[in-house]
Write a protein that holds these residues in place. Structure first.
Motif, PDB file in Angstrom:
ATOM      1  N   VAL A  67       7.621  12.395  -9.314  1.00 49.89           N
ATOM      2  CA  VAL A  67       7.085  12.275 -10.668  1.00 49.89           C
ATOM      3  C   VAL A  67       6.054  11.150 -10.744  1.00 49.89           C
ATOM      4  O   VAL A  67       5.024  11.283 -11.392  1.00 49.89           O
ATOM      5  N   HIS A  68       6.317  10.042 -10.076  1.00 50.67           N
ATOM      6  CA  HIS A  68       5.409   8.894 -10.101  1.00 50.67           C
ATOM      7  C   HIS A  68       5.043   8.527  -8.674  1.00 50.67           C
ATOM      8  O   HIS A  68       5.776   8.799  -7.724  1.00 50.67           O
ATOM      9  N   ASP A  69       3.915   7.883  -8.536  1.00 50.97           N
ATOM     10  CA  ASP A  69       3.490   7.419  -7.217  1.00 50.97           C
ATOM     11  C   ASP A  69       4.379   6.266  -6.767  1.00 50.97           C
ATOM     12  O   ASP A  69       4.853   5.475  -7.587  1.00 50.97           O
ATOM     13  N   ASP A  70       4.559   6.143  -5.469  1.00 49.96           N
ATOM     14  CA  ASP A  70       5.357   5.057  -4.905  1.00 49.96           C
ATOM     15  C   ASP A  70       4.430   3.859  -4.703  1.00 49.96           C
ATOM     16  O   ASP A  70       3.792   3.719  -3.667  1.00 49.96           O
ATOM     17  N   LEU A  71       4.360   3.020  -5.734  1.00 52.60           N
ATOM     18  CA  LEU A  71       3.448   1.878  -5.680  1.00 52.60           C
ATOM     19  C   LEU A  71       3.957   0.772  -4.763  1.00 52.60           C
ATOM     20  O   LEU A  71       3.180  -0.048  -4.293  1.00 52.60           O
ATOM     21  N   VAL A  72       5.242   0.727  -4.507  1.00 56.94           N
ATOM     22  CA  VAL A  72       5.828  -0.333  -3.691  1.00 56.94           C
ATOM     23  C   VAL A  72       5.710   0.004  -2.209  1.00 56.94           C
ATOM     24  O   VAL A  72       5.731  -0.871  -1.352  1.00 56.94           O
ATOM     25  N   LYS A  73       5.564   1.264  -1.895  1.00 58.62           N
ATOM     26  CA  LYS A  73       5.495   1.757  -0.520  1.00 58.62           C
ATOM     27  C   LYS A  73       6.730   1.351   0.284  1.00 58.62           C
ATOM     28  O   LYS A  73       6.635   0.970   1.433  1.00 58.62           O
ATOM     29  N   ARG A  74       7.881   1.377  -0.390  1.00 60.69           N
ATOM     30  CA  ARG A  74       9.191   1.081   0.201  1.00 60.69           C
ATOM     31  C   ARG A  74       9.296  -0.356   0.703  1.00 60.69           C
ATOM     32  O   ARG A  74      10.160  -0.685   1.487  1.00 60.69           O
ATOM     33  N   ASP A  75       8.407  -1.257   0.271  1.00 63.32           N
ATOM     34  CA  ASP A  75       8.501  -2.672   0.624  1.00 63.32           C
ATOM     35  C   ASP A  75       9.000  -3.404  -0.623  1.00 63.32           C
ATOM     36  O   ASP A  75       8.272  -3.557  -1.598  1.00 63.32           O
ATOM     37  N   PHE A  76      10.240  -3.870  -0.577  1.00 63.49           N
ATOM     38  CA  PHE A  76      10.888  -4.436  -1.755  1.00 63.49           C
ATOM     39  C   PHE A  76      10.864  -5.967  -1.753  1.00 63.49           C
ATOM     40  O   PHE A  76      11.658  -6.596  -2.416  1.00 63.49           O
ATOM     41  N   SER A  77       9.992  -6.588  -1.034  1.00 66.12           N
ATOM     42  CA  SER A  77       9.913  -8.051  -1.030  1.00 66.12           C
ATOM     43  C   SER A  77       8.780  -8.494  -1.978  1.00 66.12           C
ATOM     44  O   SER A  77       7.731  -7.864  -2.050  1.00 66.12           O
ATOM     45  N   ALA A  78       9.020  -9.598  -2.690  1.00 63.06           N
ATOM     46  CA  ALA A  78       8.025 -10.122  -3.633  1.00 63.06           C
ATOM     47  C   ALA A  78       7.750 -11.577  -3.295  1.00 63.06           C
ATOM     48  O   ALA A  78       8.648 -12.339  -2.950  1.00 63.06           O
TER      49      ALA A  78
END
Length: 134
Positions: free
Chosen positions: A106-117
């Motif tokens: 439904v939505h683009d994966d803006l994080v690209k499976r990288d969950f570190s900030a």
């Protein structure tokens, strides 16, 4: 049992070896077909006759035909007899496909499976377990 008894083996010994109770065996031997089984057989015969005449009928219409033939029963009984003998209407209901393939995301994966900030308020995530789903 009667064959073993004819060979000279006592019935009590045969029942003990087969791990069967004596009283139910003699009750069964006295009346091998119960009244309930006989009633169900008559009902099944009436439903089968109605099903052969009109195979497009479901169990509710077969119930009416059986009642006209003299075999009264409730809908649940007619349903269970038809289900057990696999007497279904030739016109079945359309069923949904259970093995549907998932559609596009439904939505683009803006994080690209990288969950570190690197900084505060840079990346926001949520847990799907908060939301009740089937």
């Amino acid at each position: 049992m009667s064959e073993l008894a004819a060979d000279g083996i006592p019935v009590t010994v045969s029942l003990r070896v087969l791990k069967l109770s004596r009283q139910p065996y003699y009750r069964w031997r006295h009346q091998q077909v119960t009244q309930a089984e006989l009633t169900e057989a008559y009902r099944a015969n009436a439903l089968l006759d109605a099903h052969v005449d009109d195979p497009e009928y479901g169990y509710r219409f077969l119930l009416g035909e059986a009642a006209e033939a003299g075999e009264e029963m409730c809908q649940r009984t007619a349903w269970s007899i038809c289900r057990d003998n696999q007497w279904f209407s030739v016109f079945g209901k359309k069923r949904g496909k259970n093995g549907k393939r998932p559609g596009p995301p439904v939505h683009d994966d803006l994080v690209k499976r990288d969950f570190s900030a690197d900084d505060v308020n840079e990346l926001w995530l949520t847990d799907i377990t908060e939301h009740r789903t089937a």
